[in-house]
Design a protein around this motif. Structure first.
Motif, PDB file in Angstrom:
ATOM      1  N   SER A 141       0.832  -1.201   0.000  1.00 35.64           N
ATOM      2  CA  SER A 141       0.000   0.000   0.000  1.00 35.64           C
ATOM      3  C   SER A 141       0.869   1.254   0.000  1.00 35.64           C
ATOM      4  O   SER A 141       1.776   1.372   0.821  1.00 35.64           O
ATOM      5  CB  SER A 141      -0.906  -0.007   1.241  1.00 35.64           C
ATOM      6  OG  SER A 141      -1.640   1.186   1.313  1.00 35.64           O
ATOM      7  N   GLN A 142       0.610   2.141  -0.905  1.00 35.06           N
ATOM      8  CA  GLN A 142       1.317   3.424  -0.896  1.00 35.06           C
ATOM      9  C   GLN A 142       0.963   4.187   0.366  1.00 35.06           C
ATOM     10  O   GLN A 142       1.830   4.576   1.140  1.00 35.06           O
ATOM     11  CB  GLN A 142       0.924   4.219  -2.151  1.00 35.06           C
ATOM     12  CG  GLN A 142       1.720   5.488  -2.408  1.00 35.06           C
ATOM     13  CD  GLN A 142       1.409   6.641  -1.486  1.00 35.06           C
ATOM     14  OE1 GLN A 142       2.323   7.240  -0.892  1.00 35.06           O
ATOM     15  NE2 GLN A 142       0.153   6.977  -1.303  1.00 35.06           N
ATOM     16  N   THR A 147      -5.344   2.173   3.279  1.00 35.32           N
ATOM     17  CA  THR A 147      -6.468   1.677   2.483  1.00 35.32           C
ATOM     18  C   THR A 147      -7.318   0.707   3.310  1.00 35.32           C
ATOM     19  O   THR A 147      -6.813  -0.303   3.814  1.00 35.32           O
ATOM     20  CB  THR A 147      -5.927   1.008   1.209  1.00 35.32           C
ATOM     21  OG1 THR A 147      -5.168   2.000   0.520  1.00 35.32           O
ATOM     22  CG2 THR A 147      -7.037   0.500   0.316  1.00 35.32           C
ATOM     23  N   GLU A 176      -8.305   6.223 -15.375  1.00 37.33           N
ATOM     24  CA  GLU A 176      -8.497   7.072 -14.191  1.00 37.33           C
ATOM     25  C   GLU A 176      -8.126   8.529 -14.437  1.00 37.33           C
ATOM     26  O   GLU A 176      -8.697   9.410 -13.816  1.00 37.33           O
ATOM     27  CB  GLU A 176      -7.788   6.516 -12.959  1.00 37.33           C
ATOM     28  CG  GLU A 176      -6.300   6.705 -12.924  1.00 37.33           C
ATOM     29  CD  GLU A 176      -5.675   6.203 -11.626  1.00 37.33           C
ATOM     30  OE1 GLU A 176      -6.215   6.469 -10.550  1.00 37.33           O
ATOM     31  OE2 GLU A 176      -4.630   5.536 -11.719  1.00 37.33           O
TER      32      GLU A 176
HETATM   33  C1  F6R Z   1      -4.207   4.001  -9.185  1.00 40.70           C
HETATM   34  C2  F6R Z   1      -4.071   4.129  -7.755  1.00 40.70           C
HETATM   35  C3  F6R Z   1      -4.939   3.299  -6.892  1.00 40.70           C
HETATM   36  C4  F6R Z   1      -4.181   2.844  -5.633  1.00 40.70           C
HETATM   37  C5  F6R Z   1      -5.141   2.091  -4.689  1.00 40.70           C
HETATM   38  C6  F6R Z   1      -4.421   1.553  -3.478  1.00 40.70           C
HETATM   39  O1  F6R Z   1      -3.330   4.850  -9.852  1.00 40.70           O
HETATM   40  O2  F6R Z   1      -3.296   4.915  -7.269  1.00 40.70           O
HETATM   41  O3  F6R Z   1      -5.454   2.212  -7.585  1.00 40.70           O
HETATM   42  O4  F6R Z   1      -3.125   2.036  -6.022  1.00 40.70           O
HETATM   43  O5  F6R Z   1      -6.158   2.949  -4.289  1.00 40.70           O
HETATM   44  O6  F6R Z   1      -3.914   2.581  -2.691  1.00 40.70           O
HETATM   45  P1  F6R Z   1      -2.758   2.314  -1.660  1.00 40.70           P
HETATM   46  O7  F6R Z   1      -1.552   1.905  -2.418  1.00 40.70           O
HETATM   47  O8  F6R Z   1      -2.577   3.616  -0.950  1.00 40.70           O
HETATM   48  O9  F6R Z   1      -3.231   1.218  -0.749  1.00 40.70           O
END
Ligand code: F6R
Length: 607
Positions: A345-346, A350, A486
């Motif tokens: 997860s960035q 999430t 997107e």
């Molecule tokens: C697409 C994008 C989203 C995230 C997803 C998960 O460009 O950014 O699909 O990858 O919402 O978010 P994280 O990585 O924050 O859990």
């Protein structure tokens, strides 16, 4: 989603709240609002759309007051207009809220029967009324808030302010994050430490079920039973600088261009290139004896996990189950005791990924996470964290976080292979060398940007685009389609090239360009066959390959873009850049809001 802030201090707080909201705009930007207690009354300014609209509003009609709450919204209940924008008021109660109150309809009818009149369609307003009802019944604000919180179902972070007590804020967390910031005679609440970073680096994170009574000089935290609890005060490393775009038009463009550097940092954190060795922290499990790996994530992060499935299975002979977190969390998958779970997860916030993590925790499985935001909930709840060193990613469409996730996963797959004895020393050195070339190769691809820009001009004339790839290029085809839809709002689909003939081939005509991602690898000939099937039906092919692939493809294409020669192992990292650049430039030609595309938010804390 949604960002919340609350400040109780000794100076006018509205400008401070707006400053903090700027750092939270990634969480939603449908509307925004601030409320303070001005001359003993609740007062607010709200505006539909981005935060700049609220700023303009406040400039025209400033708000005084040394206590206040603020919100930037990603709509769940009720259209994103000014009426539905937070803060919401009921009686003497003002509220901002992030998350979803699942039983709001039931509470609303109950309160309506008691004579409460609602002025919005939001679930949030119901909470304000519920607390207000308690106060009208003779409870103190704290008692009323606690009684109301106990009745709420769903995931929420909340901040409450009360007319009549200008030294009181109440914060509560059940799901989405909420941090308390400790200042000198000032106390803060915020959705993350970055929001509070201009004011303090001393933060306390609430845990699920916690609620806090916040005053200028004191903070008292209680659990869901009302018993006082201690939560550690931490020094946050979040920077107080608002990251800027430099010379770039958009954050996304800047972040695409940062990739050679951040991939290099991330790889160097896990691999010792000088000695051709793996350098990683101890794990809470043993790759050598593991039966399976379970990977779960959302969106682009999920697609990085999908690439890694090929790596773990091919090099380490380690079976991988990978799932979209929103499916995994309810699937009740039996997990073998001899498995480990990886979450990617960035944001580290999430909701679906976090719920999946907690499911695995309940199953007693060791948990590793790959996270970009340090101190995030997923990071804090993992047994071990492998940070991606991408730096703050502001553009809503993930780019550099994706390639950094791939860099960590590739390093982990190599480690698994070594510990399981499935690759010899020579192969290990070769693969580490291949990874060391990824940053240089990524820079070479950036030099092709003008080609991708020209191609994007062409793509912007179409309504539908198909992406095809095989093996590790298949997740890239999915990622290409995700990026394009997107930010440019062009409908796009990603398919495994071999699956084409099982249905999607029916779509092929002159109106639907087909982007084929196909470096010259072991199965390149198979991709050529699929391209021939497309060409035979009048499809327009855009081939992204290397020099050998371009020479051997032997199929007529609308465009062939020749990439640098890339070792097969690192191709997914390097080939991520073309799909990002194509989506970016197409969106620029379409004139969309690249960094903040409609309906989206950077951190998805609702399910
Ligand atoms: C697409 C994008 C989203 C995230 C997803 C998960 O460009 O950014 O699909 O990858 O919402 O978010 P994280 O990585 O924050 O859990």
């Amino acid at each position: 989603m949604c960002g919340i802030v609350a400040i109780i201090g000794g100076r006018p707080v509205a400008p401070l709240i707006v400053d903090a909201l700027k750092r939270l705009e990634y969480r939603g930007y449908d509307s925004a609002g601030v409320a303070t207690i001005e001359n003993g009354r609740l007062a607010r300014r709200r505006a539909e759309g981005k935060l700049v609209n609220l700023e303009a509003r406040l400039e025209a009609e400033p708000l005084s007051g040394t206590i206040g709450i603020g919100h930037t919204r990603w709509a769940t209940h009720g259209v994103p207009n000014e009426t539905n924008a937070h803060p919401h008021f009921a009686g003497d109660v003002a509220i901002v809220h992030n998350g979803i109150i699942e039983n709001f309809a039931e509470l609303r009818s109950e309160l309506a029967a008691k004579g409460h009149v609602f002025s919005t369609q939001t679930d949030t307003e119901v909470v304000a009324h519920l607390v207000s009802e308690g106060i009208s019944g003779g409870s103190s604000p704290q008692e009323a808030a606690f009684a109301a919180l106990k009745r709420l179902e769903g995931a929420f972070a909340i901040a409450l302010m009360f007319r009549g007590d200008e030294d009181l804020l109440i914060g509560a967390r059940n799901g989405p994050p909420l941090a308390i910031g400790h200042g000198e005679g000032e106390t803060y609440l915020g959705s993350d430490a970055i929001a509070l970073s201009p004011f303090t680096n001393q933060v306390t994170y609430l845990e699920d079920g916690d609620w806090a009574v916040v005053r200028r000089d004191s903070v008292k935290i209680c659990d869901m039973n009302g018993s006082p609890v201690e939560r550690p005060r931490q020094t946050s490393v979040a920077t107080s600088f608002l990251v800027d775009k430099g010379n770039h038009r958009h954050f996304m463009e800047k972040e695409i261009h940062e990739q050679p550097e951040v991939i290099s940092h991330t790889l160097a954190n896990y691999l010792d290139f000088a000695n051709g060795a793996i350098r990683q922290p101890e794990l809470p499990f043993d790759f050598a004896t593991l039966d399976r790996l379970t990977i779960s994530a959302c969106g682009t992060a999920y697609l990085s996990g999908l690439v890694s499935k090929y790596w773990f299975e091919r090099f380490a002979r380690l079976p991988v189950d990978i799932d979209i977190a929103s499916e995994f969390r309810y699937r009740e998958m039996p997990l073998s005791k001899n498995s480990a779970a990886v979450f990617i997860s960035q944001s580290g916030e999430t909701a679906d990924s976090l719920a999946s993590l907690r499911y695995c925790r309940g199953e007693g499985v060791p948990i590793a996470s790959i996270v970009n935001v340090q101190g995030s909930t997923i990071a804090r709840e993992s047994d071990i964290v492998f940070p991606t060193l991408a730096g703050p990613e502001i553009g809503v469409a993930s780019t550099k976080a994706f390639t950094c996730q791939l860099s960590v996963l590739a390093s982990l797959a190599l480690r698994a292979a070594r510990e399981r004895g499935t690759i010899d020393n020579e192969t290990e050195r070769k693969l580490i060398r291949a990874l060391s070339e990824a940053p240089r190769l990524a820079s070479q691809v950036l030099r092709l940007e003008e080609r991708f820009r020209e191609l994007a001009r062409e793509l912007s004339h179409y309504k539908h685009v198909l992406y095809l790839g095989r093996d590790t290029s298949y997740p890239l085809a999915l990622e290409g389609a995700l990026k394009l839809k997107e930010i440019s709002y062009i409908h796009a689909e990603g398919y495994a090239a071999g699956e084409l003939k099982h249905g999607p081939i029916a779509l092929i005509d002159e109106e639907m360009p087909v982007i084929v991602i196909a470096p010259h690898d072991r199965i390149f000939d198979k991709s050529v066959s699929n391209m021939q099937e497309v060409a035979a039906r009048g499809g327009k092919i855009i081939l992204i390959t290397d020099a050998t692939g371009a020479e051997k493809a032997n199929v007529s294409t609308l465009e062939t873009i020749v990439m640098p020669d890339v070792p097969e192992f690192v191709a997914p990292i390097v080939y991520a850049l073309p799909v990002q650049m194509l989506a970016y430039h197409t969106a620029v030609f379409m004139g969309t809001d690249v960094d903040q595309p409609r309906n989206l938010a950077k951190s998805v804390t609702v399910e």
